[in-house]
Design a protein around this motif. Structure first.
Motif, short mmCIF file in Angstrom:
data_model
loop_
_atom_site.label_atom_id
_atom_site.label_comp_id
_atom_site.label_asym_id
_atom_site.label_seq_id
_atom_site.Cartn_x
_atom_site.Cartn_y
_atom_site.Cartn_z
N ARG A 14 3.79 -17.40 -16.35
CA ARG A 14 2.58 -17.45 -15.52
C ARG A 14 2.65 -16.41 -14.40
NH1 ARG A 14 -1.25 -21.34 -14.45
NH2 ARG A 14 -1.00 -21.78 -16.67
N LEU A 15 3.80 -16.27 -13.77
CA LEU A 15 3.95 -15.27 -12.71
C LEU A 15 3.82 -13.85 -13.25
CD1 LEU A 15 6.86 -16.83 -10.61
CD2 LEU A 15 4.43 -16.71 -10.00
N ARG A 16 4.29 -13.64 -14.48
CA ARG A 16 4.12 -12.33 -15.09
C ARG A 16 2.63 -12.04 -15.31
NH1 ARG A 16 2.78 -11.14 -19.90
NH2 ARG A 16 3.26 -13.23 -20.69
N ASP A 76 9.95 -4.31 -11.58
CA ASP A 76 11.07 -4.12 -12.50
C ASP A 76 11.85 -5.41 -12.70
OD1 ASP A 76 12.30 -2.16 -14.16
OD2 ASP A 76 14.02 -2.14 -12.81
N THR A 77 12.03 -6.16 -11.62
CA THR A 77 12.76 -7.43 -11.71
C THR A 77 12.03 -8.41 -12.63
OG1 THR A 77 13.75 -7.22 -9.52
CG2 THR A 77 13.54 -9.44 -10.40
N ILE A 78 10.73 -8.52 -12.47
CA ILE A 78 9.95 -9.44 -13.30
C ILE A 78 9.97 -8.99 -14.76
CG2 ILE A 78 7.63 -10.35 -13.74
CD1 ILE A 78 7.17 -10.26 -10.72
N ARG A 79 9.81 -7.70 -14.97
CA ARG A 79 9.81 -7.19 -16.34
C ARG A 79 11.16 -7.44 -17.02
NH1 ARG A 79 11.84 -2.88 -18.56
NH2 ARG A 79 12.38 -1.94 -16.55
N LYS A 80 12.26 -7.15 -16.33
CA LYS A 80 13.59 -7.31 -16.93
C LYS A 80 13.93 -8.77 -17.18
CE LYS A 80 15.74 -3.09 -15.13
NZ LYS A 80 16.76 -2.52 -14.21
N THR A 81 13.54 -9.64 -16.27
CA THR A 81 13.81 -11.07 -16.46
C THR A 81 13.02 -11.60 -17.65
OG1 THR A 81 14.19 -11.34 -14.09
CG2 THR A 81 13.81 -13.33 -15.37
N ARG A 82 11.78 -11.19 -17.74
CA ARG A 82 10.95 -11.62 -18.88
C ARG A 82 11.51 -11.09 -20.19
NH1 ARG A 82 8.88 -12.97 -22.75
NH2 ARG A 82 6.69 -13.40 -23.25
N TYR A 142 14.19 -18.05 -12.16
CA TYR A 142 12.82 -18.32 -11.71
C TYR A 142 12.62 -17.95 -10.25
CZ TYR A 142 8.89 -20.93 -9.88
OH TYR A 142 7.74 -21.29 -9.21
N GLU A 143 13.56 -18.32 -9.38
CA GLU A 143 13.42 -18.04 -7.95
C GLU A 143 13.46 -16.55 -7.67
OE1 GLU A 143 16.38 -20.45 -6.05
OE2 GLU A 143 15.10 -22.24 -6.07
N GLN A 144 14.25 -15.82 -8.46
CA GLN A 144 14.28 -14.36 -8.30
C GLN A 144 12.93 -13.76 -8.67
OE1 GLN A 144 16.97 -12.19 -10.94
NE2 GLN A 144 17.47 -10.77 -9.28
N VAL A 145 12.34 -14.26 -9.74
CA VAL A 145 11.02 -13.78 -10.15
C VAL A 145 9.97 -14.18 -9.12
CG1 VAL A 145 9.18 -14.09 -11.86
CG2 VAL A 145 11.52 -13.67 -12.61
N LEU A 146 10.06 -15.41 -8.58
CA LEU A 146 9.10 -15.86 -7.59
C LEU A 146 9.17 -15.01 -6.33
CD1 LEU A 146 6.96 -17.95 -6.78
CD2 LEU A 146 8.81 -19.39 -5.89
N ASP A 147 10.38 -14.70 -5.87
CA ASP A 147 10.54 -13.83 -4.70
C ASP A 147 9.93 -12.45 -4.97
OD1 ASP A 147 11.84 -15.78 -3.28
OD2 ASP A 147 13.86 -15.02 -3.69
N PHE A 170 7.54 -11.80 -7.07
CA PHE A 170 6.08 -11.95 -7.11
C PHE A 170 5.49 -11.99 -5.70
CE2 PHE A 170 2.32 -14.65 -6.93
CZ PHE A 170 1.45 -13.88 -7.69
N PHE A 171 6.16 -12.69 -4.79
CA PHE A 171 5.68 -12.73 -3.41
C PHE A 171 5.64 -11.31 -2.81
CE2 PHE A 171 7.02 -17.40 -2.55
CZ PHE A 171 5.83 -17.83 -3.11
N ASN A 172 6.64 -10.49 -3.13
CA ASN A 172 6.63 -9.10 -2.67
C ASN A 172 5.41 -8.36 -3.21
OD1 ASN A 172 8.92 -8.84 -1.03
ND2 ASN A 172 10.27 -8.55 -2.78
N ILE A 173 5.10 -8.58 -4.48
CA ILE A 173 3.97 -7.91 -5.12
C ILE A 173 2.65 -8.41 -4.53
CG2 ILE A 173 2.72 -7.69 -7.31
CD1 ILE A 173 5.55 -7.71 -8.64
N TYR A 174 2.57 -9.70 -4.28
CA TYR A 174 1.39 -10.30 -3.65
C TYR A 174 1.18 -9.70 -2.27
CZ TYR A 174 -1.79 -14.29 -2.68
OH TYR A 174 -2.87 -15.07 -2.39
#
Length: 262
Positions: free
Chosen positions: A12-14, A59-65, A81-86, A88-92
């Protein structure tokens, strides 16, 4: 109801991240672009979206996915998940960093007020990044410290102030930037009248007063979640100026609150 898996949350975050990328590119030809698309990096370069805050998080979200989409042997953990959430907050937050880099924060009066609807962690990340590009801006530093307090706690904020005491003691209003003689006269006059107080002193008092207020009386209009932020936004509605900046900011706020939900 069955709990949502970390894998589903990351997916969902992706999707949200890709929606933000589409918004930034602002081109209907790229509405189906994904983080895995080989052309994405060059497109972002062409548009000037090169800041590490944004690109490293993508890059973090892409690599984790990718890590678990190419194999069935990897379990997605809470840390993943928390790494991806953090990220995402940066991207937001980058949405607002990008806006305020194009339009001076100090000049966007009603936009600044509406920006208070954004959850504190996003404001914290926004002002943290803006301070890197415009160091010594008293208004940005003040808003950063305020968001720091709301995002973390009193002790951590006071610790940050102590760590940056020397730098904060030499920050003055933007009016005096590139006016050293006027600044020297201003400081001398303030000291002569016994009213000279540095930004460090004023921020410490501000946080103490605000913490006391919250402790004894509670506080209003402080958005602590995305759900509460949406209610705040619905009450305040839009930036009121009939300017290009206000129109662009209203479009951005519509996107972050009604384009998707977290």
């Amino acid at each position: 109801m069955q709990p949502v898996s970390y894998e589903a949350k990351i997916n969902r975050l992706r999707e949200y991240t890709e929606a933000i990328v589409h918004y930034l590119l602002d081109d209907t030809a790229h509405k189906t672009l994904t983080l895995a698309d080989s052309s994405l990096q060059s497109l972002l370069d062409q548009k000037g979206f090169t800041e590490p805050m944004f690109r490293d998080s993508l890059d973090t979200i892409r690599k984790t996915r990718n890590k678990y989409s190419h194999t069935t042997d990897i379990n997605i953990t809470k840390d993943d998940y928390e790494q991806v959430l953090d990220s995402f907050f940066n991207i937001y937050a980058y949405l607002f960093v990008n806006f305020f880099k194009q339009h001076s924060y100090e000049d966007c009066n009603s936009a600044r007020k509406i920006f208070n609807a954004i959850p504190p962690i996003i404001r914290f990340l926004t002002f943290e990044e803006l301070d890197k590009t415009d160091p010594g801006n008293e208004e940005i530093i003040t808003q950063f410290v305020y968001a720091h307090y709301l995002s973390f706690d009193y002790d951590q904020t006071m610790s940050w102030l102590e760590d940056h005491k020397e730098a904060l003691s030499n920050v003055y209003p933007l009016f005096f930037r590139n006016r050293p003689r006027m600044l020297a006269s201003y400081i001398e006059e303030q000291k002569r009248r016994g009213i000279h107080r540095s930004l460090y002193d004023r921020l410490k008092d501000l946080i103490r007063q605000f913490d006391s207020f919250r402790t004894h009386k509670g506080s209003k209009n402080i958005s602590l979640s995305f759900e509460e932020a949406l209610k705040f936004y619905e009450n305040r509605q839009y930036a009121s100026e009939q300017t290009e900046e206000a129109t662009e900011f209203n479009r951005l706020m519509f996107f972050v609150f009604e384009g998707f939900t977290i």
